[in-house]
Design a protein around this motif. Structure first.
Motif, PDB file in Angstrom:
ATOM      1  N   LEU A   5      34.264  47.537  20.959  1.00 24.87           N
ATOM      2  CA  LEU A   5      34.145  46.453  19.986  1.00 24.87           C
ATOM      3  C   LEU A   5      34.571  46.964  18.617  1.00 24.87           C
ATOM      4  CD1 LEU A   5      31.101  44.990  21.462  1.00 24.87           C
ATOM      5  CD2 LEU A   5      32.024  43.660  19.604  1.00 24.87           C
ATOM      6  N   PRO A   6      35.490  46.283  17.919  1.00 28.35           N
ATOM      7  CA  PRO A   6      35.872  46.778  16.594  1.00 28.35           C
ATOM      8  C   PRO A   6      34.675  46.747  15.646  1.00 28.35           C
ATOM      9  CG  PRO A   6      36.769  44.600  16.982  1.00 28.35           C
ATOM     10  CD  PRO A   6      36.212  45.072  18.284  1.00 28.35           C
ATOM     11  N   GLY A   7      34.440  47.860  14.955  1.00 26.92           N
ATOM     12  CA  GLY A   7      33.335  47.931  14.009  1.00 26.92           C
ATOM     13  C   GLY A   7      32.083  48.555  14.579  1.00 26.92           C
ATOM     14  N   SER A   8      31.976  48.628  15.915  1.00 25.41           N
ATOM     15  CA  SER A   8      30.803  49.286  16.487  1.00 25.41           C
ATOM     16  C   SER A   8      30.978  50.793  16.400  1.00 25.41           C
ATOM     17  CB  SER A   8      30.609  48.854  17.934  1.00 25.41           C
ATOM     18  OG  SER A   8      31.672  49.341  18.709  1.00 25.41           O
ATOM     19  N   ILE A   9      29.922  51.516  16.736  1.00 27.35           N
ATOM     20  CA  ILE A   9      29.919  52.956  16.471  1.00 27.35           C
ATOM     21  C   ILE A   9      31.000  53.663  17.299  1.00 27.35           C
ATOM     22  CG2 ILE A   9      28.088  53.345  18.185  1.00 27.35           C
ATOM     23  CD1 ILE A   9      27.439  55.353  15.444  1.00 27.35           C
ATOM     24  N   GLY A  10      31.709  54.575  16.646  1.00 26.84           N
ATOM     25  CA  GLY A  10      32.743  55.343  17.333  1.00 26.84           C
ATOM     26  C   GLY A  10      34.134  54.763  17.202  1.00 26.84           C
ATOM     27  N   GLN A  77      25.010  55.181  24.561  1.00 25.17           N
ATOM     28  CA  GLN A  77      23.673  55.234  25.133  1.00 25.17           C
ATOM     29  C   GLN A  77      22.794  54.235  24.418  1.00 25.17           C
ATOM     30  OE1 GLN A  77      22.471  59.339  25.007  1.00 25.17           O
ATOM     31  NE2 GLN A  77      23.114  59.578  27.121  1.00 25.17           N
ATOM     32  N   LEU A  78      21.987  53.511  25.221  1.00 24.85           N
ATOM     33  CA  LEU A  78      21.180  52.424  24.671  1.00 24.85           C
ATOM     34  C   LEU A  78      20.243  52.924  23.575  1.00 24.85           C
ATOM     35  CD1 LEU A  78      20.408  49.472  24.864  1.00 24.85           C
ATOM     36  CD2 LEU A  78      18.763  50.065  26.601  1.00 24.85           C
ATOM     37  N   GLN A  79      19.577  54.074  23.820  1.00 24.37           N
ATOM     38  CA  GLN A  79      18.591  54.561  22.857  1.00 24.37           C
ATOM     39  C   GLN A  79      19.236  54.880  21.508  1.00 24.37           C
ATOM     40  OE1 GLN A  79      18.711  55.537  25.972  1.00 24.37           O
ATOM     41  NE2 GLN A  79      16.676  55.174  26.853  1.00 24.37           N
ATOM     42  N   LEU A 151      24.740  45.492  21.137  1.00 25.11           N
ATOM     43  CA  LEU A 151      23.498  45.773  21.853  1.00 25.11           C
ATOM     44  C   LEU A 151      23.310  44.979  23.153  1.00 25.11           C
ATOM     45  CD1 LEU A 151      21.391  47.841  21.093  1.00 25.11           C
ATOM     46  CD2 LEU A 151      20.073  46.073  20.007  1.00 25.11           C
ATOM     47  N   PRO A 152      23.524  43.640  23.161  1.00 27.21           N
ATOM     48  CA  PRO A 152      23.298  42.888  24.412  1.00 27.21           C
ATOM     49  C   PRO A 152      24.157  43.361  25.569  1.00 27.21           C
ATOM     50  CG  PRO A 152      23.451  41.382  22.570  1.00 27.21           C
ATOM     51  CD  PRO A 152      23.855  42.719  22.060  1.00 27.21           C
ATOM     52  N   SER A 153      25.427  43.751  25.271  1.00 30.10           N
ATOM     53  CA  SER A 153      26.293  44.200  26.366  1.00 30.10           C
ATOM     54  C   SER A 153      25.750  45.508  26.947  1.00 30.10           C
ATOM     55  CB  SER A 153      27.717  44.391  25.868  1.00 30.10           C
ATOM     56  OG  SER A 153      27.786  45.468  24.967  1.00 30.10           O
ATOM     57  N   LEU A 154      25.136  46.367  26.115  1.00 25.92           N
ATOM     58  CA  LEU A 154      24.529  47.592  26.631  1.00 25.92           C
ATOM     59  C   LEU A 154      23.339  47.285  27.514  1.00 25.92           C
ATOM     60  CD1 LEU A 154      24.597  50.110  23.692  1.00 25.92           C
ATOM     61  CD2 LEU A 154      26.097  49.928  25.633  1.00 25.92           C
ATOM     62  N   TYR A 155      22.501  46.302  27.062  1.00 27.39           N
ATOM     63  CA  TYR A 155      21.333  45.916  27.845  1.00 27.39           C
ATOM     64  C   TYR A 155      21.743  45.424  29.226  1.00 27.39           C
ATOM     65  CZ  TYR A 155      17.143  46.348  25.074  1.00 27.39           C
ATOM     66  OH  TYR A 155      16.075  46.846  24.407  1.00 27.39           O
ATOM     67  N   SER A 156      22.825  44.602  29.258  1.00 30.95           N
ATOM     68  CA  SER A 156      23.198  44.038  30.553  1.00 30.95           C
ATOM     69  C   SER A 156      23.814  45.099  31.457  1.00 30.95           C
ATOM     70  CB  SER A 156      24.162  42.865  30.350  1.00 30.95           C
ATOM     71  OG  SER A 156      25.294  43.312  29.639  1.00 30.95           O
ATOM     72  N   ASN A 157      24.420  46.161  30.853  1.00 30.99           N
ATOM     73  CA  ASN A 157      24.963  47.260  31.686  1.00 30.99           C
ATOM     74  C   ASN A 157      23.862  48.177  32.201  1.00 30.99           C
ATOM     75  OD1 ASN A 157      27.491  46.350  31.280  1.00 30.99           O
ATOM     76  ND2 ASN A 157      28.134  47.942  29.845  1.00 30.99           N
ATOM     77  N   TYR A 158      22.736  48.172  31.489  1.00 28.84           N
ATOM     78  CA  TYR A 158      21.701  49.192  31.722  1.00 28.84           C
ATOM     79  C   TYR A 158      21.075  49.045  33.101  1.00 28.84           C
ATOM     80  CZ  TYR A 158      18.418  52.606  29.909  1.00 28.84           C
ATOM     81  OH  TYR A 158      17.710  53.731  29.670  1.00 28.84           O
TER      82      TYR A 158
END
Lengths: 158, 158
Positions: A5-10, A77-79, A151-158
């Motif tokens: 995602l543009p703007g997200s970390i990394g 990583q979600l955390q 964040l939501p996309s990480l939750y759904s992958n988790y």
């Protein structure tokens, strides 16, 4: 590997936003501190305290971004993202409060009180500092929103 | 039927929070407006404008909550919750800015300037108004957080 995602970390956008935050914060701090007796006013002390919190945070995350960008691709990583999002949100509320306090106090000093508080040069420095703090706040809001979006996309992958 | 998150739209907690927001906002507005020349200062005008936005918003959502609570159980539609969350977040940033401006200006008036701006009674009213605005802001932040928490579960159900 999830999409970037543009703007997200990394990402490079995130690195640019973090550098912008740190730069505007340092500019605000310098306009406020150097040669001015800022500690006589509560809201100016508040601004300096908050900038002392946000500058290390922005620089640390800029380094994290640079590491992810140039050394290895991020494994979200979600955390870690959760900690970054919570920190970003707290540091997007506090600078807003500080910037608004500074802006309203310096406005009151210039317009209402005339030369009761400060000479023309000092007052314009307070105002410049408030403007820089506002710019820095808008950038931290941007990065908080981008990371929240991740964040939501990480939750759904988790 | 999805589980009812406490504090999300359509629950009794949400109704109580909305009423608290509206009450504290009205109190802040009354302390600021009645018998005081608030319009001489920019930040006080800002507070009054923002309160004029938040009071209708809180009352409307309190009515929506009461309807969901007493007439029919809520069917959480994604679009409606999204509008509420975005509105809540905008109205949790603006009152913070207004409350901090008011607090810092009234603090400057009382402590730094002595009786230059206002007599003791007027100044304490400005401060009470700022305190009420802060309480109202903390309640709007609470409801924004609760509704944001509801959003991912709606997305995954969608």
């Amino acid at each position: 590997m999830e999409p970037q995602l543009p703007g997200s970390i990394g990402t490079s956008t995130s690195l640019a936003i973090r550098w912008g935050q740190a730069l505007f914060s340092v500019a605000s701090l310098l306009f406020m501190c150097v040669g001015v007796q800022f500690y006589a006013y509560t809201s100016f002390c508040f601004l300096v305290t908050i900038k002392g919190l946000t500058i290390p945070w922005s620089l640390t995350l800029a380094m994290v971004d640079a590491y992810f960008l140039f050394v290895k691709r991020p494994s979200h990583q979600l955390q870690i993202v959760l900690v970054i999002v919570i920190g970003d949100w707290i540091l997007s509320f506090l600078p807003l409060a500080a910037a608004c306090s500074t802006a309203s106090v310096s406005d009151l000093m210039v317009i209402e009180a005339g030369s009761y508080f400060c000479g023309g040069k000092m007052c314009s420095r307070y105002r410049l500092s408030a403007a820089m703090a506002c710019l820095s706040w808008s950038l931290s809001l941007a990065s908080a929103l981008f990371n929240l979006w991740l964040l939501p996309s990480l939750y759904s992958n988790y």
